[in-house]
Design a protein around this motif. Structure first.
Motif, PDB file in Angstrom:
ATOM      1  N   GLN A  17      78.790  53.748  39.714  1.00  0.00           N
ATOM      2  CA  GLN A  17      79.306  54.892  40.466  1.00  0.00           C
ATOM      3  C   GLN A  17      78.815  56.198  39.842  1.00  0.00           C
ATOM      4  N   TYR A  18      78.589  56.186  38.529  1.00  0.00           N
ATOM      5  CA  TYR A  18      78.135  57.382  37.822  1.00  0.00           C
ATOM      6  C   TYR A  18      76.930  57.048  36.946  1.00  0.00           C
ATOM      7  N   GLY A  19      76.192  58.103  36.592  1.00  0.00           N
ATOM      8  CA  GLY A  19      74.997  57.891  35.787  1.00  0.00           C
ATOM      9  C   GLY A  19      75.137  58.358  34.354  1.00  0.00           C
ATOM     10  N   SER A  20      76.204  59.099  34.066  1.00  0.00           N
ATOM     11  CA  SER A  20      76.406  59.489  32.674  1.00  0.00           C
ATOM     12  C   SER A  20      77.892  59.702  32.423  1.00  0.00           C
ATOM     13  N   THR A  21      78.255  59.570  31.158  1.00  0.00           N
ATOM     14  CA  THR A  21      79.661  59.712  30.792  1.00  0.00           C
ATOM     15  C   THR A  21      79.719  60.102  29.321  1.00  0.00           C
ATOM     16  N   ASP A  22      80.917  60.269  28.808  1.00  0.00           N
ATOM     17  CA  ASP A  22      81.064  60.617  27.401  1.00  0.00           C
ATOM     18  C   ASP A  22      80.928  59.347  26.565  1.00  0.00           C
ATOM     19  N   ILE A  23      79.813  59.222  25.830  1.00  0.00           N
ATOM     20  CA  ILE A  23      79.649  58.012  25.010  1.00  0.00           C
ATOM     21  C   ILE A  23      79.646  58.366  23.523  1.00  0.00           C
ATOM     22  N   SER A  24      80.338  59.440  23.178  1.00  0.00           N
ATOM     23  CA  SER A  24      80.314  59.868  21.780  1.00  0.00           C
ATOM     24  C   SER A  24      80.972  58.843  20.855  1.00  0.00           C
ATOM     25  N   GLU A  25      81.790  57.951  21.449  1.00  0.00           N
ATOM     26  CA  GLU A  25      82.468  56.952  20.613  1.00  0.00           C
ATOM     27  C   GLU A  25      81.770  55.595  20.630  1.00  0.00           C
ATOM     28  N   CYS A  26      80.731  55.466  21.447  1.00  0.00           N
ATOM     29  CA  CYS A  26      80.118  54.132  21.550  1.00  0.00           C
ATOM     30  C   CYS A  26      78.595  54.200  21.670  1.00  0.00           C
ATOM     31  N   ASN A  27      77.964  55.176  21.032  1.00  0.00           N
ATOM     32  CA  ASN A  27      76.499  55.214  21.089  1.00  0.00           C
ATOM     33  C   ASN A  27      75.890  54.502  19.876  1.00  0.00           C
TER      34      ASN A  27
ATOM     35  N   GLY B  69      67.275  50.593  16.430  1.00  0.00           N
ATOM     36  CA  GLY B  69      67.420  49.381  17.231  1.00  0.00           C
ATOM     37  C   GLY B  69      67.561  49.739  18.700  1.00  0.00           C
ATOM     38  N   SER B  70      67.827  48.738  19.532  1.00  0.00           N
ATOM     39  CA  SER B  70      67.813  48.984  20.981  1.00  0.00           C
ATOM     40  C   SER B  70      68.888  49.973  21.416  1.00  0.00           C
ATOM     41  N   ASN B  71      69.899  50.181  20.581  1.00  0.00           N
ATOM     42  CA  ASN B  71      70.994  51.060  21.002  1.00  0.00           C
ATOM     43  C   ASN B  71      70.629  52.538  21.059  1.00  0.00           C
ATOM     44  N   PHE B  72      69.409  52.890  20.645  1.00  0.00           N
ATOM     45  CA  PHE B  72      68.986  54.279  20.820  1.00  0.00           C
ATOM     46  C   PHE B  72      68.931  54.625  22.307  1.00  0.00           C
ATOM     47  N   LEU B  73      68.830  53.585  23.145  1.00  0.00           N
ATOM     48  CA  LEU B  73      68.733  53.789  24.589  1.00  0.00           C
ATOM     49  C   LEU B  73      69.998  54.395  25.183  1.00  0.00           C
ATOM     50  N   ALA B  74      71.144  54.207  24.535  1.00  0.00           N
ATOM     51  CA  ALA B  74      72.394  54.694  25.101  1.00  0.00           C
ATOM     52  C   ALA B  74      72.351  56.209  25.298  1.00  0.00           C
ATOM     53  N   GLU B  75      72.050  56.939  24.222  1.00  0.00           N
ATOM     54  CA  GLU B  75      71.965  58.399  24.308  1.00  0.00           C
ATOM     55  C   GLU B  75      70.862  58.801  25.271  1.00  0.00           C
ATOM     56  N   HIS B  76      69.754  58.069  25.167  1.00  0.00           N
ATOM     57  CA  HIS B  76      68.580  58.394  25.952  1.00  0.00           C
ATOM     58  C   HIS B  76      68.852  58.275  27.451  1.00  0.00           C
ATOM     59  N   HIS B  77      69.473  57.180  27.850  1.00  0.00           N
ATOM     60  CA  HIS B  77      69.791  56.995  29.265  1.00  0.00           C
ATOM     61  C   HIS B  77      70.890  57.959  29.709  1.00  0.00           C
ATOM     62  N   ASN B  78      71.790  58.274  28.808  1.00  0.00           N
ATOM     63  CA  ASN B  78      72.852  59.217  29.159  1.00  0.00           C
ATOM     64  C   ASN B  78      72.249  60.580  29.522  1.00  0.00           C
ATOM     65  N   LYS B  79      71.254  60.991  28.742  1.00  0.00           N
ATOM     66  CA  LYS B  79      70.584  62.270  29.021  1.00  0.00           C
ATOM     67  C   LYS B  79      69.906  62.251  30.382  1.00  0.00           C
ATOM     68  N   LYS B  80      69.379  61.090  30.755  1.00  0.00           N
ATOM     69  CA  LYS B  80      68.651  60.973  32.029  1.00  0.00           C
ATOM     70  C   LYS B  80      69.586  60.652  33.189  1.00  0.00           C
ATOM     71  N   ASN B  81      70.878  60.630  32.935  1.00  0.00           N
ATOM     72  CA  ASN B  81      71.834  60.270  33.968  1.00  0.00           C
ATOM     73  C   ASN B  81      71.540  58.852  34.483  1.00  0.00           C
ATOM     74  N   ALA B  82      71.225  57.968  33.558  1.00  0.00           N
ATOM     75  CA  ALA B  82      70.769  56.636  33.949  1.00  0.00           C
ATOM     76  C   ALA B  82      71.649  55.513  33.413  1.00  0.00           C
ATOM     77  N   LEU B  83      72.852  55.854  32.944  1.00  0.00           N
ATOM     78  CA  LEU B  83      73.758  54.786  32.517  1.00  0.00           C
ATOM     79  C   LEU B  83      74.360  54.138  33.764  1.00  0.00           C
TER      80      LEU B  83
ATOM     81  N   CYS C  50      73.174  59.577  42.594  1.00  0.00           N
ATOM     82  CA  CYS C  50      73.875  59.095  41.416  1.00  0.00           C
ATOM     83  C   CYS C  50      74.469  60.289  40.682  1.00  0.00           C
ATOM     84  N   LEU C  51      75.805  60.354  40.622  1.00  0.00           N
ATOM     85  CA  LEU C  51      76.480  61.511  40.023  1.00  0.00           C
ATOM     86  C   LEU C  51      76.784  61.265  38.555  1.00  0.00           C
ATOM     87  N   SER C  52      77.175  62.346  37.897  1.00  0.00           N
ATOM     88  CA  SER C  52      77.593  62.223  36.515  1.00  0.00           C
ATOM     89  C   SER C  52      79.112  62.295  36.451  1.00  0.00           C
TER      90      SER C  52
END
Lengths: 166, 638
Positions: B269-279, B249-263, B579-581
């Motif tokens: 303020q930041y482009g990536s973070t720890d989303i291991s609990e909400c991907n 489903g659309s939530n595959f984008l979470a990991e994908h954008h995190n890798k690209k520093n695009a969250l 855009c920082l991580s």
């Protein structure tokens, strides 16, 4: 002794996503238009429960619809389907008697309509993208193997439980 | 005035009728759809744009009776795979720009089965009302008993009052209170949102529209239609990217954008973070009760039904949440607790809020609070630190009912800037008053130009391209010089416009495609289906021209409302800071060649590079002669 063997429609509702491609296939192949009300196969969605269920005639052996019809408009065919004649008064008893809600009222016509298996190659089965529908003689090697594994598992578990008790 | 009606009649693909409802004097008129009009604007977004351009004056107040609310189908609604879409059109209260939403579900198909391509709602009812359509039978009913109900209750009550099988579009309390980012709920948990369509509906005292359709949809050449329909189904099954949509489903984008520093972490303020609990995987594993479910005729079925099994919110059930709701209700405001995200998502759905804009305003306030621009006293005593779950939940309700600080937030981000003062403005992450979507602009310089140039403000659907999971397509076009890369951008924009004209799913036909070739193959099948349905003989070039016509028409609407080149810019942060991580040392550089890209976009679109106003000669070339004359005047003023 003469007897007939016929293939039947099998529904695996757990695979259904409610896309209604089967309805599109049914109405377009029968009437040449897209009319979901005229489809002989229906998808029923329950938003709260998150369930999609398909209802269609499954060519059962008992055929309670024939018995329920007060004007004897329904007759059995050799391939397991039933035919509803023009005698139909749309009383709806066949649908209520059918555990699968097979017969459906034709919203524009005078009678009920029911799956005719498209003369041997059901369009809904061909179109379904998820293999929810299956037209076979009831034997499916893959599903069958799954079932056998399940039965074996249950039996071994039972044996284990019994031996532990002993 | 658009010649939208005629005596000649369109048969096939289109339903052929327009329903014009004036709530002020309770008049209902059924008109025939003009085939020439249909040929020019195809459907959906095109119909909406043309009718709004012709009928609305430049100074129309979005929440006045003079604004229009349109529901428009496209020719392929209900006859192509993944075509459960409908377009809603209005002038936006949030951004004051041209407003349009595309929404899934089964409403569009039901509307077409009832025999209508477009519903035009005008005026204002003196008392709460709701509209019911049962094929030709149209009624305007009293909605006193519905007023005040949340969206889920409304849908149930309407079905009880009118018809058990009705498809319902309704507003919740947020729409009734004219919250500028209220949406229209279509069946539980599907939304026509962004721009405040719910507030427009509320301003008309219209609580709901319910439709039952039992008519047939005609197709001229059923055999050709069936052939291409099944070809598209095949393409879906063979494309691995489409399978991703099916499986995760659309939530595959979470990991994908995190890798690209695009969250969009903590208000960008930041482009990536720890989303291991909400991907997406955690969501699927812990919360998804049922595998999937889809819009009408969709074999991809990306929607997931989630269910909270234990804890404070046990028993909460939601037909979602989709990626953007998780992003905005999640890391954008510092929350990573999926229980809370799903709960807030359900709450927002019930209240009738747009879950893209609403959390973004809260995120903006949180950054102002972090930077000490505002204090507790400014926001009803809430300690607006990142991730304050209790405050967010309470604020959602306050916004929907316009209580306390919620009254300020309910006017959108522009209203919040006015309230907090000019020093807060650098932290408002929006374009034209619409908040930036959950794909960080600096992560894809070409692709994300879409946010700057989209008519309704920062809009990720202006040019939704080939999904990035497919490979490095977007990275490649970023490596090209601006002149070349913007040429690609135009093609993506055209593709997006095209699916919105035909009213089929953007994800199914654009984003969920592995390569551009597959995308074009699917579009060609769509063209064949359109021709088979209508009996037309359109080529791909005709369709591209139609897409160009409507892209420029949407710009012309905005130009009429007074929007210029100055409005097509990002917030300053996008040009000044990288855009920082939040977790490592990755970073995406700021935009450096934005102006050059914008210039080239204007050149390719046929827009004046100085002012951003569409060029009359281009408009004449696309057959929009009256628009061209208007633009001469607009140009003269600037």
């Amino acid at each position: 002794m003469a007897f007939t063997v016929h293939k039947t429609l099998t529904i695996r509702s757990e695979k259904c996503t409610g896309c209604r491609t089967c309805e599109a296939a049914c109405s377009s192949s029968h009437y040449g238009v897209l009319d979901f009300g005229k489809s002989r196969i229906r998808m029923i969605r329950n938003d709260d429960a998150g369930l999609d269920v398909v209802t269609v005639c499954v060519q059962c052996d008992e055929k309670p619809c024939i018995e329920a019809c007060p004007v004897d408009a329904i007759t059995a065919n050799d391939d397991g389907t039933v035919a509803i004649s023009a005698e139909c008064t749309r009383c709806g008893r066949c649908k209520r008697a059918c555990p699968y809600s097979g017969p459906q009222p034709d919203p524009k016509g005078d009678s009920y309509i029911v799956c005719d298996l498209c003369g041997g190659t059901p369009a809904c089965v061909e179109w379904c993208p998820f293999e929810v529908l299956e037209f076979s003689d009831g034997y499916n090697s893959e599903e069958d193997a799954k079932l056998r594994r399940l039965v074996e598992e249950i039996e071994t578990n039972n044996k284990k439980a019994l031996s532990m008790k002993a | 005035m658009a010649n939208i009606e005629s005596d000649s009649f369109l048969r096939g693909a289109y339903a052929g009728y327009i329903l014009d409802i004036d709530l002020s004097n309770r008049a209902v008129e059924k008109k025939k759809l003009n085939p020439d009009f249909a040929r020019l604007h195809i459907g959906g977004k095109g119909f909406v744009a043309r009718i709004l351009y012709d009928e609305l004056s430049a100074d129309v107040d979005p929440v006045s009776p003079e604004n229009l609310l349109l529901f428009a189908n496209g020719p392929l609604t209900g006859i192509a795979p993944a075509s459960g879409r409908m377009t809603v059109g209005f002038r936006s209260p949030l951004t004051k720009t041209h407003g349009y939403n595309s929404v899934g579900g089964e409403f569009g198909l039901e509307l077409k089965s009832a025999g209508y391509d477009i519903i035009i709602v005008r005026g204002r009812s003196s008392t709460p009302a709701y509209i019911t359509l049962y094929d030709e039978k149209v009624e305007i009913r009293d909605a006193g008993f519905l007023w005040g109900m949340d969206t889920h209750e409304t849908i149930k009550a309407v079905r009880k009052d009118f018809d058990r099988s009705a498809q319902v579009a309704c507003i919740g309390p947020a729409g009734e209170y004219l919250v500028y980012h209220a949406g229209i709920c279509i069946n539980p948990d599907r939304y026509a949102a962004q721009g405040g369509s719910g507030a427009v509906m509320g301003s008309k005292n219209l609580k709901a529209i319910a439709v039952v359709g039992t008519q047939e949809i005609r197709i001229k050449d059923v055999q050709t239609w069936a052939h291409h329909y099944r070809k598209i189904l095949e393409t879906y099954l063979n494309d691995p990217t489409t399978q991703t949509g099916r499986i995760i489903g659309s939530n595959f984008l979470a990991e994908h954008h995190n890798k690209k520093n695009a969250l969009v972490v903590k208000n960008l303020q930041y482009g990536s973070t720890d989303i291991s609990e909400c991907n997406g995987e955690v969501l699927n594993e812990r919360y998804v009760k049922r595998n999937r479910s889809g819009c009408s005729l969709c074999p991809i079925a990306c929607q997931r039904s989630s269910y909270i099994g234990k804890g404070k919110h046990a028993g909460i059930h939601n037909n979602g949440p989709e990626y953007s709701s998780v992003a905005h209700l999640g890391w954008r405001i510092g929350i990573k607790n999926l229980d809370n995200i799903i709960y807030n998502c359900t709450l927002g759905d019930r209240l009738g809020l747009d879950l893209e804009n609403t959390p973004c305003v809260i995120g903006f306030a949180m950054e102002c609070y972090q930077r000490k621009i505002i204090s507790k006293e400014d926001v009803d005593g809430y300690d607006l630190v990142w991730g304050n779950e209790k405050a967010v939940t309470e604020l959602l309700e306050k916004i929907a009912y316009r209580k306390g600080i919620g009254d300020v937030f309910a006017n959108g981000i522009l209203g919040a800037i006015d309230h907090f003062g000019p020093e807060s403005e650098p932290y408002a992450m929006h374009v034209k008053g619409n908040d930036l979507p959950p794909n960080e602009p600096r992560s894809g310089k070409t692709y994300n130009m879409r946010y700057a140039i989209a008519p309704r403000g920062a809009d990720h659907l202006q040019a939704a391209g080939v999904s990035r999971s497919a490979g490095s397509f977007v990275a490649n076009i970023d490596d090209l010089p601006p002149q070349e890369s913007m040429k690609w951008f135009k093609r993506l924009e055209q593709a997006s416009m095209l699916v919105n004209l035909l009213n089929v799913c953007n994800w199914a036909y654009n984003s969920y495609s592995s390569t551009f070739e597959i995308l074009e193959e699917k579009h060609d099948h769509l063209r064949e289906i359109l021709n088979a349905g209508t009996g037309w003989n359109l080529t791909m070039d005709d369709l591209r021209e139609a897409a160009d016509r409507n892209i420029i028409l949407e710009r012309a609407i905005n130009a009429k409302y007074g929007f210029t080149r100055n409005d097509d810019y990002f917030p300053k942060r996008m040009y000044e800071e990288p855009c920082l991580s939040e977790i490592d040392d990755r970073m995406n550089n700021p935009y450096t060649d934005f102006d050059e890209r914008l210039d080239w976009y204007y050149v390719y679109t046929g827009v004046d590079v100085e002012t951003g106003v569409p060029l009359p000669e281009k408009l004449h070339g696309l057959g929009l002669h009256h628009v061209a004359e208007d633009m001469e005047k607009v140009k003269g003023v600037k």
